[in-house]
Design a protein around this motif. Structure first.
Motif, mmCIF file in Angstrom:
data_model
loop_
_atom_site.group_PDB
_atom_site.id
_atom_site.type_symbol
_atom_site.label_atom_id
_atom_site.label_comp_id
_atom_site.label_asym_id
_atom_site.label_seq_id
_atom_site.Cartn_x
_atom_site.Cartn_y
_atom_site.Cartn_z
ATOM 1 N N GLU A 97 0.800 -1.341 0.016
ATOM 2 C CA GLU A 97 0.007 -0.056 -0.012
ATOM 3 C C GLU A 97 0.843 1.151 -0.062
ATOM 4 O O GLU A 97 0.454 2.086 -0.758
ATOM 5 C CB GLU A 97 -0.959 -0.103 1.198
ATOM 6 N N LEU A 98 1.945 1.138 0.892
ATOM 7 C CA LEU A 98 2.903 2.316 0.701
ATOM 8 C C LEU A 98 3.494 2.723 -0.647
ATOM 9 O O LEU A 98 3.462 3.825 -1.224
ATOM 10 C CB LEU A 98 4.050 2.239 1.606
ATOM 11 N N MET A 99 3.773 1.587 -1.508
ATOM 12 C CA MET A 99 4.277 1.968 -2.678
ATOM 13 C C MET A 99 3.283 2.387 -3.650
ATOM 14 O O MET A 99 3.607 3.541 -4.423
ATOM 15 C CB MET A 99 4.661 0.443 -3.448
ATOM 16 N N GLU A 100 2.036 1.983 -3.593
ATOM 17 C CA GLU A 100 1.032 2.690 -4.391
ATOM 18 C C GLU A 100 0.701 4.130 -3.859
ATOM 19 O O GLU A 100 0.589 4.928 -4.751
ATOM 20 C CB GLU A 100 -0.477 1.999 -4.228
ATOM 21 N N THR A 101 0.958 4.404 -2.698
ATOM 22 C CA THR A 101 0.844 5.910 -2.124
ATOM 23 C C THR A 101 1.937 6.551 -2.775
ATOM 24 O O THR A 101 1.951 7.843 -2.888
ATOM 25 C CB THR A 101 0.830 6.092 -0.821
ATOM 26 N N ALA B 179 15.559 6.851 -7.504
ATOM 27 C CA ALA B 179 14.617 7.615 -6.915
ATOM 28 C C ALA B 179 13.727 7.228 -5.758
ATOM 29 O O ALA B 179 13.536 7.778 -4.925
ATOM 30 C CB ALA B 179 13.576 8.486 -7.850
ATOM 31 N N LEU B 180 13.222 5.938 -6.015
ATOM 32 C CA LEU B 180 12.503 5.316 -5.118
ATOM 33 C C LEU B 180 13.354 5.052 -3.828
ATOM 34 O O LEU B 180 12.953 5.141 -2.483
ATOM 35 C CB LEU B 180 11.751 4.130 -5.791
ATOM 36 N N ARG B 181 14.377 4.058 -4.261
ATOM 37 C CA ARG B 181 15.370 3.893 -3.309
ATOM 38 C C ARG B 181 15.736 5.198 -2.088
ATOM 39 O O ARG B 181 15.648 4.953 -1.003
ATOM 40 C CB ARG B 181 16.559 3.584 -3.659
ATOM 41 N N GLU B 182 16.149 6.587 -2.766
ATOM 42 C CA GLU B 182 16.412 7.569 -2.104
ATOM 43 C C GLU B 182 15.328 7.992 -1.259
ATOM 44 O O GLU B 182 15.268 8.534 -0.299
ATOM 45 C CB GLU B 182 16.961 8.632 -2.870
ATOM 46 N N ALA B 183 14.145 8.071 -1.792
ATOM 47 C CA ALA B 183 12.815 8.431 -1.001
ATOM 48 C C ALA B 183 12.555 7.359 0.286
ATOM 49 O O ALA B 183 12.287 8.052 1.246
ATOM 50 C CB ALA B 183 11.581 8.386 -1.851
#
Length: 68
Positions: free
Chosen positions: A21-25, A57-61
């Motif tokens: 769910e976090l990935m979707e948000t 970018a996802l890894r950094e976030a």
């Protein structure tokens, strides 16, 4: 007592479903949640830098807001 959040206790405070769910948000496809869960629990990743099949970018976030 309040349940710790992923931002205070780390991403492992979330269930696999909640990670999805976090990935979707975060605007990511649902399969990213499965990838993160595999890295955390099957491959034993200690940092997001090890998760080479995730976009940088996802890894950094994630590293910024959701410690391992």
């Amino acid at each position: 007592m309040e349940r710790p959040t992923a931002q205070t206790a780390g991403i492992k405070a979330l269930s696999p479903t909640e990670i999805g769910e976090l990935m979707e948000t975060l605007g990511q496809p649902a399969f990213r949640g499965k990838q993160v869960v595999q890295w955390l629990y099957k491959k034993g990743a200690k940092s997001y830098d090890e998760m080479t099949n995730l976009p940088k970018a996802l890894r950094e976030a994630l590293a910024k807001d959701y410690p391992i």
